[in-house]
Write an enzyme that holds these catalytic residues in place. Structure first.
Site, PDB file in Angstrom:
ATOM      1  N   ASP A 204     122.906 -68.580 -62.730  1.00 21.84           N
ATOM      2  CA  ASP A 204     123.290 -69.880 -62.187  1.00 21.84           C
ATOM      3  C   ASP A 204     124.186 -70.575 -63.213  1.00 21.84           C
ATOM      4  OD1 ASP A 204     121.703 -70.770 -64.256  1.00 21.84           O
ATOM      5  OD2 ASP A 204     120.320 -71.914 -63.015  1.00 21.84           O
ATOM      6  N   ASP A 206     124.281 -74.313 -65.297  1.00 21.40           N
ATOM      7  CA  ASP A 206     123.434 -75.476 -65.593  1.00 21.40           C
ATOM      8  C   ASP A 206     124.247 -76.598 -66.225  1.00 21.40           C
ATOM      9  OD1 ASP A 206     120.711 -74.041 -65.186  1.00 21.40           O
ATOM     10  OD2 ASP A 206     121.748 -72.754 -66.620  1.00 21.40           O
ATOM     11  N   ASP A 290     122.424 -75.917 -61.259  1.00 17.47           N
ATOM     12  CA  ASP A 290     121.391 -76.901 -61.598  1.00 17.47           C
ATOM     13  C   ASP A 290     122.048 -78.124 -62.228  1.00 17.47           C
ATOM     14  OD1 ASP A 290     119.247 -75.396 -60.744  1.00 17.47           O
ATOM     15  OD2 ASP A 290     118.790 -74.580 -62.734  1.00 17.47           O
TER      16      ASP A 290
HETATM   17  P1  GTP Z   1     120.639 -67.501 -66.649  1.00 17.81           P
HETATM   18  O1  GTP Z   1     120.803 -68.697 -65.773  1.00 17.81           O
HETATM   19  O2  GTP Z   1     119.763 -66.466 -66.036  1.00 17.81           O
HETATM   20  O3  GTP Z   1     121.940 -66.936 -67.067  1.00 17.81           O
HETATM   21  O4  GTP Z   1     119.904 -67.933 -68.000  1.00 17.81           O
HETATM   22  P2  GTP Z   1     119.546 -69.389 -68.485  1.00 17.81           P
HETATM   23  O5  GTP Z   1     119.110 -69.279 -69.900  1.00 17.81           O
HETATM   24  O6  GTP Z   1     120.649 -70.346 -68.189  1.00 17.81           O
HETATM   25  O7  GTP Z   1     118.249 -69.725 -67.614  1.00 17.81           O
HETATM   26  P3  GTP Z   1     117.926 -70.945 -66.643  1.00 17.81           P
HETATM   27  O8  GTP Z   1     119.118 -71.410 -65.904  1.00 17.81           O
HETATM   28  O9  GTP Z   1     116.775 -70.494 -65.802  1.00 17.81           O
HETATM   29  O10 GTP Z   1     117.366 -72.081 -67.577  1.00 17.81           O
HETATM   30  C1  GTP Z   1     118.155 -72.754 -68.533  1.00 17.81           C
HETATM   31  C2  GTP Z   1     117.279 -73.565 -69.413  1.00 17.81           C
HETATM   32  O11 GTP Z   1     116.671 -74.611 -68.678  1.00 17.81           O
HETATM   33  C3  GTP Z   1     116.145 -72.754 -70.036  1.00 17.81           C
HETATM   34  O12 GTP Z   1     116.027 -73.088 -71.377  1.00 17.81           O
HETATM   35  C4  GTP Z   1     114.906 -73.227 -69.316  1.00 17.81           C
HETATM   36  O13 GTP Z   1     113.794 -73.212 -70.162  1.00 17.81           O
HETATM   37  C5  GTP Z   1     115.291 -74.635 -68.921  1.00 17.81           C
HETATM   38  N1  GTP Z   1     114.586 -75.036 -67.710  1.00 17.81           N
HETATM   39  C6  GTP Z   1     114.582 -74.414 -66.514  1.00 17.81           C
HETATM   40  N2  GTP Z   1     113.804 -75.080 -65.642  1.00 17.81           N
HETATM   41  C7  GTP Z   1     113.313 -76.144 -66.298  1.00 17.81           C
HETATM   42  C8  GTP Z   1     112.458 -77.237 -65.940  1.00 17.81           C
HETATM   43  O14 GTP Z   1     111.957 -77.331 -64.828  1.00 17.81           O
HETATM   44  N3  GTP Z   1     112.210 -78.187 -66.894  1.00 17.81           N
HETATM   45  C9  GTP Z   1     112.761 -78.109 -68.127  1.00 17.81           C
HETATM   46  N4  GTP Z   1     112.485 -79.068 -69.013  1.00 17.81           N
HETATM   47  N5  GTP Z   1     113.544 -77.093 -68.502  1.00 17.81           N
HETATM   48  C10 GTP Z   1     113.826 -76.118 -67.614  1.00 17.81           C
HETATM   49 MN    MN Z   2     121.168 -70.777 -66.201  1.00 11.60          MN
HETATM   50 MN    MN Z   3     119.071 -72.996 -64.287  1.00 14.15          MN
END
Ligand code: GTP
Ligand code: MN
Ligand code: MN
Length: 366
Positions: A204, A206, A290
């Site tokens: 995704d 972020d 996100d």
């Molecule tokens: P990919 O998207 O798979 O490439 O990896 P990513 O590291 O970007 O993972 P992800 O998008 O799932 O999450 C990004 C960061 O947001 C990570 O450090 C998660 O721990 C954090 N995160 C995800 N969901 C939540 C949540 O509900 N609350 C909080 N505080 N942090 C979150």
């Molecule tokens: Mn991500």
């Molecule tokens: Mn995410």
């Protein structure tokens, strides 16, 4: 001459947040195997086992070269009996029977397919599997009522399971910046998650949005989302209020801060260049995005918390709690000894409060 003089020994500190983990992984075969076992454990409601495998994989990711023999691992942290057995099998036989049989198992494959649907977690997937549903076709034929997220997830299944590229993340960044500038000039957009850590692809994209004047971020999310919706960029969106009060991490903050921290899970419609010679007629793809809005007073904590990796975050909180008697969240850092919050306006300050050397995002790929 002593044989051991020639053996390359490794040494790493035990918390992932004390280490620098770049994307250069010299032990991908081993870490892929351990990550698969971690994933299987997480999908099977065995969080403890999952974390143990994730920690073991993270130690191997931090090594400066490939492991060639078990003796090199002597004294390394987080390598339990089970992980060592898997590593040994791969070093000696080229593969681990446990990993390969998990990979091939119908149960694991079904869990992967079903949780690959946006909006479907391990519990729902497990329930469906018990009813004999192992595939998307079987799910469609089952007549189960799906919620809005799951319907969107099923509809855009292929797109959402295709990695997002850096170029696509950049294109989405442009759109998000346009939206934010249109509804709140002065507000700021920061790319977080894996792309901030330098990853070339992601599941995704972020973003963290804030405004330099405290309070001006209020109501921002709904305006940004309305703009995106009106311009036709959204295939799905769901905004959730800050759930900080219900969370078990750390003490609650004053009520005035409660409703300011919002996140929106979306599916973007991203225009795609038609590939030359391609017979595809679809001119766009779906991408998970996100969005998180944070008040400027919490921005450093939110940035640190949303940059990841997930294991790095978990290790930061474990370090804070176990080594410093502090509670770290994406909102604040509470010092249990001093009974007060530590302020921070940058990630560097938070690492300093925690007594850790600063680790830049590109080295948080634990
Ligand atoms: P990919 O998207 O798979 O490439 O990896 P990513 O590291 O970007 O993972 P992800 O998008 O799932 O999450 C990004 C960061 O947001 C990570 O450090 C998660 O721990 C954090 N995160 C995800 N969901 C939540 C949540 O509900 N609350 C909080 N505080 N942090 C979150
Ligand atoms: Mn991500
Ligand atoms: Mn995410």
């Amino acid at each position: 001459l002593f044989q051991w003089d020639y053996e390359l020994m490794f040494s790493v500190p035990s918390y992932a947040c004390q280490r620098r983990t770049t994307l250069e992984n010299h032990n991908a075969v081993l870490t892929d195997a351990l990550s698969l076992l971690a994933e299987n454990a997480e999908l099977s409601d065995q969080e403890g086992r999952g974390v143990a495998f994730r920690r073991a994989a993270a130690v191997l990711k931090a090594l400066p070269g490939p492991v060639t023999g078990l003796t090199q691992l002597r004294g390394l942290p987080c390598l339990g009996e089970h992980s060592l057995r898997v590593i040994k099998d791969i070093l000696e036989n080229g593969a681990s029977d446990e990993v390969e049989s998990t990979r091939q198992s119908e149960h694991f494959k079904a869990l992967k397919v079903l949780t690959g649907i946006f909006g479907v977690g391990p519990k729902t997937a497990e329930r469906w599997i018990r009813e004999g549903i192992h595939s998307l076709i079987q799910l469609r034929e089952s007549g189960h009522t799906l919620n809005r997220a799951q319907q969107a997830g099923l509809l855009h299944y292929d797109d959402l399971n295709r990695p997002v590229t850096r170029a696509e993340a950049d294109a989405i960044t442009e759109v998000v910046v346009r939206a934010v500038v249109a509804v709140a000039p002065g507000a700021e957009v920061t790319l977080t998650g894996g792309f901030r850590r330098g990853k070339l692809t992601g599941h995704d994209v972020d973003f963290l949005i804030t405004h330099p004047e405290e309070g001006r971020e209020e109501g921002l999310m709904s305006k940004v989302v309305s703009w995106l919706r009106s311009q036709g960029f959204l295939l799905y969106e769901k905004t959730t209020r800050n759930s900080y009060l219900e969370s078990t991490e750390g003490p609650a903050r004053p009520a005035s801060n409660m409703d300011r921290f919002e996140r929106c899970l979306t599916i973007f419609k991203l225009d795609e260049d038609q590939r030359p010679g391609s017979e595809e007629t679809k001119l766009w793809r779906a991408v998970r995005v996100d969005l998180v809005v944070s008040p400027i007073s919490q921005f450093a904590f939110a940035l640190l918390g949303w940059t990841g990796s997930k294991l790095f975050e978990r290790e930061l909180r474990r370090w804070a709690g176990h080594e410093k008697a502090m509670s770290l969240s994406s909102h604040a850092l509470y010092d249990n000894n001093q009974s007060r919050y530590h302020r921070a306006t940058s990630e560097e300050e938070i690492f300093a409060h925690l007594g850790l050397e600063f680790v830049p995002p590109s080295e948080r790929n634990a």
